[in-house]
Design an enzyme around this catalytic site. Sequence first.
Site, PDB file in Angstrom:
ATOM      1  N   PHE A  24       0.935  -1.294  -0.189  1.00  0.00           N
ATOM      2  CA  PHE A  24       0.061   0.031   0.108  1.00  0.00           C
ATOM      3  C   PHE A  24       0.940   1.329  -0.037  1.00  0.00           C
ATOM      4  O   PHE A  24       1.845   1.415   0.842  1.00  0.00           O
ATOM      5  CB  PHE A  24      -1.012   0.123   1.281  1.00  0.00           C
ATOM      6  CG  PHE A  24      -2.097   0.886   1.068  1.00  0.00           C
ATOM      7  CD1 PHE A  24      -2.947   0.231   0.244  1.00  0.00           C
ATOM      8  CD2 PHE A  24      -2.081   1.896   1.739  1.00  0.00           C
ATOM      9  CE1 PHE A  24      -4.207   1.136   0.131  1.00  0.00           C
ATOM     10  CE2 PHE A  24      -3.312   2.837   1.374  1.00  0.00           C
ATOM     11  CZ  PHE A  24      -4.279   2.416   0.664  1.00  0.00           C
ATOM     12  N   ILE A  84      -0.354   6.581   5.911  1.00  0.00           N
ATOM     13  CA  ILE A  84      -0.881   8.020   5.880  1.00  0.00           C
ATOM     14  C   ILE A  84      -2.255   8.149   6.507  1.00  0.00           C
ATOM     15  O   ILE A  84      -2.992   7.719   5.843  1.00  0.00           O
ATOM     16  CB  ILE A  84      -0.596   8.616   4.425  1.00  0.00           C
ATOM     17  CG1 ILE A  84       0.713   8.213   3.781  1.00  0.00           C
ATOM     18  CG2 ILE A  84      -0.891  10.130   4.432  1.00  0.00           C
ATOM     19  CD1 ILE A  84       0.880   8.617   2.484  1.00  0.00           C
ATOM     20  N   HIS A  90      -9.169   5.228  11.096  1.00  0.00           N
ATOM     21  CA  HIS A  90      -8.328   3.925  10.645  1.00  0.00           C
ATOM     22  C   HIS A  90      -6.974   4.076  10.623  1.00  0.00           C
ATOM     23  O   HIS A  90      -6.334   3.125  11.060  1.00  0.00           O
ATOM     24  CB  HIS A  90      -8.920   3.912   9.162  1.00  0.00           C
ATOM     25  CG  HIS A  90      -8.250   2.615   8.531  1.00  0.00           C
ATOM     26  ND1 HIS A  90      -8.593   1.248   8.760  1.00  0.00           N
ATOM     27  CD2 HIS A  90      -7.381   2.522   7.585  1.00  0.00           C
ATOM     28  CE1 HIS A  90      -7.909   0.471   8.082  1.00  0.00           C
ATOM     29  NE2 HIS A  90      -7.070   1.261   7.267  1.00  0.00           N
ATOM     30  N   PHE A 115      11.862  -1.646  12.436  1.00  0.00           N
ATOM     31  CA  PHE A 115      10.653  -0.857  12.259  1.00  0.00           C
ATOM     32  C   PHE A 115      10.998   0.200  11.323  1.00  0.00           C
ATOM     33  O   PHE A 115      11.494   1.404  11.710  1.00  0.00           O
ATOM     34  CB  PHE A 115      10.187  -0.401  13.646  1.00  0.00           C
ATOM     35  CG  PHE A 115       8.807   0.097  13.456  1.00  0.00           C
ATOM     36  CD1 PHE A 115       7.698  -0.739  13.362  1.00  0.00           C
ATOM     37  CD2 PHE A 115       8.418   1.771  13.183  1.00  0.00           C
ATOM     38  CE1 PHE A 115       6.277  -0.227  12.842  1.00  0.00           C
ATOM     39  CE2 PHE A 115       7.175   1.977  13.075  1.00  0.00           C
ATOM     40  CZ  PHE A 115       6.212   1.153  12.881  1.00  0.00           C
TER      41      PHE A 115
END
Length: 155
Positions: A24, A84, A90, A115
């Site tokens: 994504f 983003i 969400h 990470f």
Amino acid sequence: MQVKQIEGVLNAKDIRFALVVGRFNDFIGQKLVEGAIDCICRHGGSEECIAMYRCPGAFELPMVAKKVALSGKYDAIITLGVIIRGSTPHFDVLAAEATKGIAQVALDTMVPIAFGVLTTENIEQAIERAGTKAGNKGFDAAMTAIEMVNLYRQI
């Protein structure tokens, strides 16, 4: 009395890396991948020591990272993705769950997991952190992975 200090060094020679990458926002994520590979190669590693696993997005990163860690094939895992903020809650849920999940995999498997997931307010911030104004967080995550593997090897 002198305290003995033990820390990892930035030498990627003979380290096997897995990149676990969310697709994504891939146009930004690909820049993180490039940064991670650049870091590994600059510090003595090679592309032959890197495998890349792609998953749909940040939520799936912990699941794939755990499966990869349990395979025993890699010395370190570098998670890369881009979250983003949008106009709904969400973002908060996704960012928190991805972060907690990745940390839990590291604790459960004791494989160093770096990470490199961007959590930004907007696309401009994401672009800045993927190789423009604010450096490349993929590069930074790879540095962490290299250092952690070398630290683990001394413990």
